[in-house]
Each structure stands twice: as structure tokens, then as C-alpha cells.
Design a protein around this motif. Sequence first.
Motif, PDB file in Angstrom:
ATOM      1  N   HIS A  36       0.921  -1.634  -0.100  1.00 41.37           N
ATOM      2  CA  HIS A  36      -0.136   0.342  -0.065  1.00 41.37           C
ATOM      3  C   HIS A  36       0.622   1.669  -0.089  1.00 41.37           C
ATOM      4  N   LYS A  80       2.489   2.807   2.556  1.00 39.39           N
ATOM      5  CA  LYS A  80       3.010   2.788   3.666  1.00 39.39           C
ATOM      6  C   LYS A  80       3.413   2.576   5.199  1.00 39.39           C
ATOM      7  N   GLN A 129       1.187   3.491  10.289  1.00 36.45           N
ATOM      8  CA  GLN A 129       0.110   3.666   9.295  1.00 36.45           C
ATOM      9  C   GLN A 129      -0.966   2.115   8.952  1.00 36.45           C
ATOM     10  N   GLU A 170       1.985  11.760  10.369  1.00 32.54           N
ATOM     11  CA  GLU A 170       2.136  10.109   9.714  1.00 32.54           C
ATOM     12  C   GLU A 170       0.316   9.170  10.226  1.00 32.54           C
ATOM     13  N   ILE A 208      -4.301   8.523   7.438  1.00 31.91           N
ATOM     14  CA  ILE A 208      -4.942   6.465   7.152  1.00 31.91           C
ATOM     15  C   ILE A 208      -6.285   6.077   6.556  1.00 31.91           C
TER      16      ILE A 208
END
Length: 280
Positions: free
Chosen positions: A211, A213, A217, A242, A246
Motif C-alpha cells: 500500500h 504505507k 499506518q 503520519e 490512514i
Amino acid sequence: MSHPIPQATLHDGMKVPVIGLGTYKLKGNEGVHAITGAIDHGYRLIDSAYNYENEGTVGEAVRRSTVQREELLITSKLPGRYQGYDNAVTAIQESLYRGGLDYYDLYLIHWPNPKQDQYVEAWQALIDAKKWGLIRSIGVCNFLPEHLDRLEKETGVLPSINQVELHPFFNQAAQRKWHEDHGVQTQSWSPLARAAELMKNESIHSIASAHHKTVTQVILRWHYQLGAISIPKSSSPVRQLENLSIFDFTLSEGEMSRIGELSHPGGRMNDQDPAFYEEF
């Protein structure tokens, strides 16, 4: 933060952001700067407790913030040593004086302390404090279904929220199901658990890479998709932002299951079983 924070609606009608800021150990001027920075970044739910000894820090951050008090939701918690009715009422008042606030949006009983057998008295004090306008919504932390059942049986009022230890190593599936069945909102404390250990987990790393991420997250997104409100703590502006980023991706059912499968019966971080553990 490009995406607004969704809200959950409690059974009493209060709307609460699905992610907030934990403030444990955020104290003094540094704590005030960290909390006001978080508010500037978009946090509106700020979690505190009498036993964190930082209600004054949170209150000062509220006063220094450019955001109106009515837009913020401030939480504090009643310690175990004040669970008798009269002591609980006084402690709630003291919490307000410490924070320099007229009311708390959420006030929770921190632990049931079942051996002391005073949590129903404490709950009645919270019910009355809400009637008096000192608290907008009342809840608990770390209460097992048996404790919640007793509150409803003896007072007719269920908590709007139950803040429990919840993370990939201890996913609280049965407790969350009970909450869902009874209209109690689940809130996650220590949502990132043993962060260092989670950061090494290959399964979560692979999901994060897919993802684009971070591991953090992905874990916070997992909480959100479980229907839980998480309150990660961070004093770092970068991490604060951060943690809010999400809401622009979704974990698949398979990815949710892979994270959930990390849970195990001994997954509590400090063996704090509410059936026995006591906090004063």
C-alpha cells in the motif's frame, strides 16, 4: 492531512473522531507544545487521565490552541483510589480544576478494580456528574463484559465507550463482539503495542509495502476497519501527521485477517488482566 477524520457516533449521540492523541508522559511545556501541535495538525480528540498527572498540561494546550474549545473533545479518567461515590465526585471536580476546564467531553473509570468492589459507586458518580453538566459522555476503561453487565443491571446505564488494550498481538475479538452487540464503542489504548516488535513483523511489512504505507499506518488502519477508535501517542510532528494519514487506502479482508492472526491469549503487554489487576 488531505482526508478529514471520520467520526463514530456513541449511543448517547456524541460524535467522536475515530483517531485521537494519547498523552501519557506528555507533561510540562514540552507536552503543551506537542499537544498544541497535534491540534494544529487536525487532532480533535485528546486523551488524558488523573493518574497521568498531565491534566494541567492538556488544559493549557487547549487554552493556547487556536481551535475553539467546543471543537475539541477532551478525555480524562478516574483513578482507582477514588472510586467511592463521594471521593469520585470530588476527583471529577479536581480533574476540572487541574485542567482549568468547565467540563470534560469524556470521563472514564480507569480500571474496574474488582477486589475493591466500588466501581458501581464510581459509575453512579459519573452518571450524576453528567447530569450536573460536568461531563458530556461517560465511559470506562478495561471493563470486562461481566463488569459492564453489572453496571447496566444496577444503574440502568451502559458506558458509551470502553477503552481497552487492543493491538495486533491482542485483538480482543470476544470483547469487541460484546461491545458491538450492546452498543458500546471500542477504544484502543496502546494501539501500536510493542512497536519495535511490530516493526520487525514481515507480514505487516509486506502489507505496508503493497500500500506504500508505513507499518504504523497499516496498524492504525486495521484499528479503524475493526471499528475501534485509536489514540496513538506521539510528540513528533512528523509522526502525528503520519498517524492521521490512514484514510486514503483500504486493507482487504485477507490483510485484516493476517494482522488479526498475530493475536494470542498471552498477548497482553504487561499481563494486566482486568479480572485481577488493580490500579490506584
